[in-house]
Motif scaffolding. Structure first.
Motif, PDB file in Angstrom:
ATOM      1  N   GLY A  54      36.817  36.422  36.542  1.00 44.22           N
ATOM      2  CA  GLY A  54      37.090  37.363  35.456  1.00 44.22           C
ATOM      3  C   GLY A  54      38.271  36.919  34.598  1.00 44.22           C
ATOM      4  N   SER A  55      39.264  36.290  35.224  1.00 47.21           N
ATOM      5  CA  SER A  55      40.426  35.809  34.458  1.00 47.21           C
ATOM      6  C   SER A  55      40.006  34.675  33.520  1.00 47.21           C
ATOM      7  CB  SER A  55      41.521  35.302  35.392  1.00 47.21           C
ATOM      8  OG  SER A  55      41.884  36.310  36.280  1.00 47.21           O
ATOM      9  N   ASP A  58      38.335  36.328  30.656  1.00 51.17           N
ATOM     10  CA  ASP A  58      39.376  36.894  29.778  1.00 51.17           C
ATOM     11  C   ASP A  58      40.015  35.799  28.920  1.00 51.17           C
ATOM     12  OD1 ASP A  58      38.986  39.424  30.817  1.00 51.17           O
ATOM     13  OD2 ASP A  58      40.699  39.325  32.189  1.00 51.17           O
ATOM     14  N   ALA A  59      40.293  34.647  29.525  1.00 48.84           N
ATOM     15  CA  ALA A  59      40.942  33.550  28.786  1.00 48.84           C
ATOM     16  C   ALA A  59      40.023  33.046  27.670  1.00 48.84           C
ATOM     17  CB  ALA A  59      41.293  32.410  29.745  1.00 48.84           C
ATOM     18  N   GLN A  61      37.655  34.792  26.152  1.00 47.14           N
ATOM     19  CA  GLN A  61      37.617  35.834  25.103  1.00 47.14           C
ATOM     20  C   GLN A  61      38.885  35.811  24.257  1.00 47.14           C
ATOM     21  OE1 GLN A  61      36.785  39.714  26.686  1.00 47.14           O
ATOM     22  NE2 GLN A  61      34.783  39.138  27.478  1.00 47.14           N
ATOM     23  N   SER A  62      40.021  35.584  24.919  1.00 48.10           N
ATOM     24  CA  SER A  62      41.286  35.628  24.172  1.00 48.10           C
ATOM     25  C   SER A  62      41.460  34.392  23.281  1.00 48.10           C
ATOM     26  CB  SER A  62      42.478  35.786  25.117  1.00 48.10           C
ATOM     27  OG  SER A  62      42.714  34.569  25.773  1.00 48.10           O
ATOM     28  N   ALA A  87      30.543  34.264  28.111  1.00 50.46           N
ATOM     29  CA  ALA A  87      31.825  34.330  27.387  1.00 50.46           C
ATOM     30  C   ALA A  87      31.906  33.181  26.379  1.00 50.46           C
ATOM     31  CB  ALA A  87      32.996  34.271  28.364  1.00 50.46           C
TER      32      ALA A  87
END
Ligand code: DQA
Length: 144
Positions: A54-55, A58-59, A61-62, A87
């Motif tokens: 998940g991290s 997130d990375a 997406q960011s 993603a």
């Protein structure tokens, strides 16, 4: 040109883990190797390593709107993660896949890469050199 370099689970253990496969250089050595290449090419690079799927999502997406491209070694998640594939597709930034080892010459379960279809290129079996080729491929693709 700004790139995000993502390394997945257990790559922080380089230099300790399975040296016969991954070599004796450490994760810090890898970051230095890529940083030097990026400095020479006047590319801004940021580095992210996580052992958590998940991290990594997130990375990715960011990275949207902040980076021009992604170099990614999803490690074991290469062979399992539809979330990381999605993603990469979601942000639709040019991405290049790297593996230190030749995943196609190892166990059969490593022969499948879910992320490959969201990447413009894949380099495997070339050790650290694969990351250099990945940065160059992104630079060429972006025409910068
Ligand atoms: C790896 C290959 C993967 O199969 C493995 O799970 C890794 C590293 C590589 O760089 O060769 O952790 O991505």
């Amino acid at each position: 040109m700004r790139i995000l370099v993502i390394n997945g689970p257990n790559l922080n253990m380089l230099g300790i883990r399975e040296k016969g496969i991954y070599g004796s250089e450490t994760y810090d050595d890898l970051i230095r190797f890529i940083s030097d290449i990026c400095d020479e090419l006047k590319i801004e690079a940021e580095f992210f390593q996580s052992n958590h799927e998940g991290s990594i999502v997130d990375a990715i997406q960011s990275a949207y709107g902040r980076f021009d491209g992604i170099v990614i070694n999803p490690a074991a998640y290469t062979h399992t993660s539809i979330a990381i594939l999605d993603a990469l597709k979601a942000v639709s930034l040019p991405a290049v896949e790297v593996h230190l080892s030749d995943i196609y010459k190892r166990e059969e379960f490593r022969h499948i890469s879910y992320v490959a279809s969201a990447c413009i290129k894949s380099f495997y079996g070339l050790g650290f050199e694969g990351y250099r080729l990945a940065v160059l491929a992104l630079k060429e693709h972006l025409g910068k």
